[in-house]
Design an enzyme around this catalytic site. Sequence first.
Site: not given
Length: 168
Positions: A60, A62-65
Amino acid sequence: MTSVLASAAHSIAASVLATAQIQPGGTIPSSQIKEDAPDHTKPLTLTGKNIIIGVPGAFTAPCNSHIPAYIDNFDAFKEKGVSAIYVFGVNDAFVMKYVTSPIHFIADDKGTFVGSLGLAFDASALLGGPRSKRFVIVTEGHKVVSVAVEEAPPNVTVTSAKSILALL
């Protein structure tokens, strides 16, 4: 048949969401985890200082950051005495195995682990069912030292690698 399946899914979701949130001083429950394959489990064995991260959904926005900063700072965590970093996602093992890194990516495909910590939430409207709150737990062995939980799942503030490194 459909009503039986819906009823079973509702019962599972209710049991996953019903546990009180784990607190510092608590103990990480004994758990079987899926890291390498969807049909193979092994015990979660925590020795030394560990970081346990919960994410609502792999890949998702946010998870990618959120998670890349833990990978990028893995050596800094090691310098602070961290033995291992585990990322738990309420996703299947195929999704969680996608990433190759020094961090352990664990499939909590039914949400039972995050549910046992009291860190699941109902994400049915957006992600189809119960998911993990965005959290970070620091442990010494299985004993909980600290718990950081984001107020809203898209946030990456108190659970950021920078915040947790400062805490250590």
